[in-house]
Write an enzyme that holds these catalytic residues in place. Structure first.
Site, PDB file in Angstrom:
ATOM      1  N   LEU A 215     -28.337 -11.808  12.144  1.00 24.60           N
ATOM      2  CA  LEU A 215     -28.790 -11.846  13.546  1.00 24.60           C
ATOM      3  C   LEU A 215     -29.440 -10.529  13.925  1.00 24.60           C
ATOM      4  CD1 LEU A 215     -25.591 -13.005  15.466  1.00 24.60           C
ATOM      5  CD2 LEU A 215     -27.625 -14.394  15.039  1.00 24.60           C
ATOM      6  N   HIS A 216     -30.599 -10.580  14.548  1.00 26.32           N
ATOM      7  CA  HIS A 216     -31.165  -9.328  15.058  1.00 26.32           C
ATOM      8  C   HIS A 216     -32.156  -9.525  16.199  1.00 26.32           C
ATOM      9  CE1 HIS A 216     -34.494 -10.575  12.520  1.00 26.32           C
ATOM     10  NE2 HIS A 216     -35.258  -9.749  13.214  1.00 26.32           N
ATOM     11  N   ARG A 217     -32.483 -10.785  16.553  1.00 24.38           N
ATOM     12  CA  ARG A 217     -33.471 -10.991  17.619  1.00 24.38           C
ATOM     13  C   ARG A 217     -32.956 -10.461  18.942  1.00 24.38           C
ATOM     14  NH1 ARG A 217     -38.163 -11.998  15.513  1.00 24.38           N
ATOM     15  NH2 ARG A 217     -37.669 -13.045  13.586  1.00 24.38           N
TER      16      ARG A 217
END
Ligand code: UD1
Length: 377
Positions: A215-217
């Site tokens: 996850l990084h958005r």
């Protein structure tokens, strides 16, 4: 004496952030096979600078040291983009003018360097052109649209890219469907990736099932509300399957800042790691029972490997992965994430196929186009 001096075409290959490295490595390799015509120079903006977000990828992909490192680091979008523009322009003006600049994907380094080149009247080629999520709240969508708008050569990974560009009025003769260059790296390194000891290192034995999470958005990890939904879903998922979660620096920083560390620690069966290198991550993908991600590249890599992927986003700029691949968009609510995961874990698995020209030969096709474009063939 009469010396015949053949002109070598100098090409800057721009890399900055993690997803650029596996796209430029194959092109750098391919261009070096044609050193009688081309000289490729890797320019690293320094958008990603942590050892595990950058240097490790150079090692894993066998890339040479960059010719120039602009050391721009992190910042707001304005700061980061402005620093790249200033430093790259400066670099070119100091006697380093290329004949072509090639940018890849949709990160801030992509648009910033494309803009510099274009204003200095240097032609620009965009690798991975034409992808659209049609969601202009995503910074990457702005970067894609603007880069495509000013590029002279647009290399698309799938035919939806061609359709998007033609709909936007791009002249068809600028657009080349060459396939997915990231898959060139997978094809080249797949055997080496199998030799990785990452599963053993993480204590995953034999065919032990696990779910791989990334996850990084900003839309998922910058707000408490989004992160809570995801952590709640993982808390339930962890009761059914082990979770391996290599954490992007943005995500770990936000979990700490937003005071969610204890929520994270309550998730059962969870292994958190630092960002993982290319070969180890390939191995983790290939053997996962299920992948949950908000990454663009992982949607494509999982489709290539035939591993089920749940994309935790409302939209994707890579619709071919949901149309014919193993990818599935999942709305951002805990119940949906749990339901879709359970379906996969109980064997309800979408059979996918590999899109056209995702075959390891995209760099070859790109260089063939460049040959003709510069009239060198
Ligand atoms: C960038 C790209 C995104 C891509 C992602 C892959 C843009 C707009 N976004 O997002 O499209 O999917 O890379 O990772 O270009 N940080 C570190 N060390 C690093 C790099 C970043 O600690 O080496 C931290 C910093 O706190 C930084 C934050 O991560 O502020 C975000 O980094 P940034 O490059 O702005 O964007 P990404 O989220 O990595």
């Amino acid at each position: 004496m009469n010396y015949y001096c053949k002109k070598i075409t100098i090409i800057h290959l721009i890399v900055g952030a993690r997803p650029n490295f596996m796209k430029m490595a194959p092109l750098n390799d391919e261009l070096s096979l044609h050193s009688d015509k081309f000289q490729a120079m890797l320019i690293h903006t320094g958008q990603h600078y942590d050892e595990k977000m950058s240097k490790l990828f150079f090692q894993d992909l066998g890339m040479p040291e960059p010719h120039a490192y602009l050391n721009v680091g992190s910042g707001t979008h304005g700061q980061q983009t402005a620093r790249i523009i200033e430093r790259y322009e400066d670099y070119i003006l100091q006697g380093n003018r290329p004949d072509l600049v090639i940018v890849a994907g949709d990160v801030n380094s992509t648009i910033a360097c494309a803009l510099v080149a274009k204003k200095l009247h240097i032609p620009v080629a965009h690798l991975e052109a034409g992808l659209r999520s049609f969601d202009e709240r995503m910074p990457e969508e702005i970067n894609r649209i603007l880069t495509d708008r000013i590029s002279d050569l647009l290399f698309t990974p799938s035919q939806d890219g061609n359709a998007n560009l033609i709909n936007e009025g791009v002249a068809p003769e600028k657009v080349y469907f060459v396939g997915n260059i990231m898959i060139d790296s997978l094809v080249k390194h797949r055997v080496k990736a199998e030799e990785s000891t990452i599963l053993k290192d993480l204590g995953i034995a034999g065919h032990d099932p696990y779910a791989l999470v990334t996850l990084h958005r900003p839309s998922n990890v910058d707000e408490v509300s989004g992160l809570m939904i995801l952590l709640d879903a993982f808390a339930e998922l962890g009761r059914h399957i082990r979770i391996v979660f290599p954490m992007h620096p943005r995500t770990s920083k936000n979990i700490e800042l937003l005071d969610l560390t204890s929520r994270l620690e309550e998730i059962p069966n969870l292994t958190i790691t630092e960002p993982i290198g290319y070969l180890d991550f390939m191995k983790l993908q290939m053997h996962a029972r299920l992948i949950l991600t908000d990454s663009g590249g992982i949607q494509e890599e999982s489709t290539y490997f035939g591993v089920p992927c749940l994309t935790l986003r409302e939209n994707t700029e890579r619709p071919i992965t949901t149309a014919i691949g193993t990818n599935q968009l999942v709305p951002l609510d805990s119940q949906s994430i749990i339901e879709y995961s359970e379906r996969i874990l109980t064997g309800d698995i979408k059979k996918g196929s590999i899109p056209k020209y995702w075959d390891g030969k995209t760099a070859e096709r790109v260089v063939h186009v460049l040959d003709e474009w510069f009239n060198l063939a």
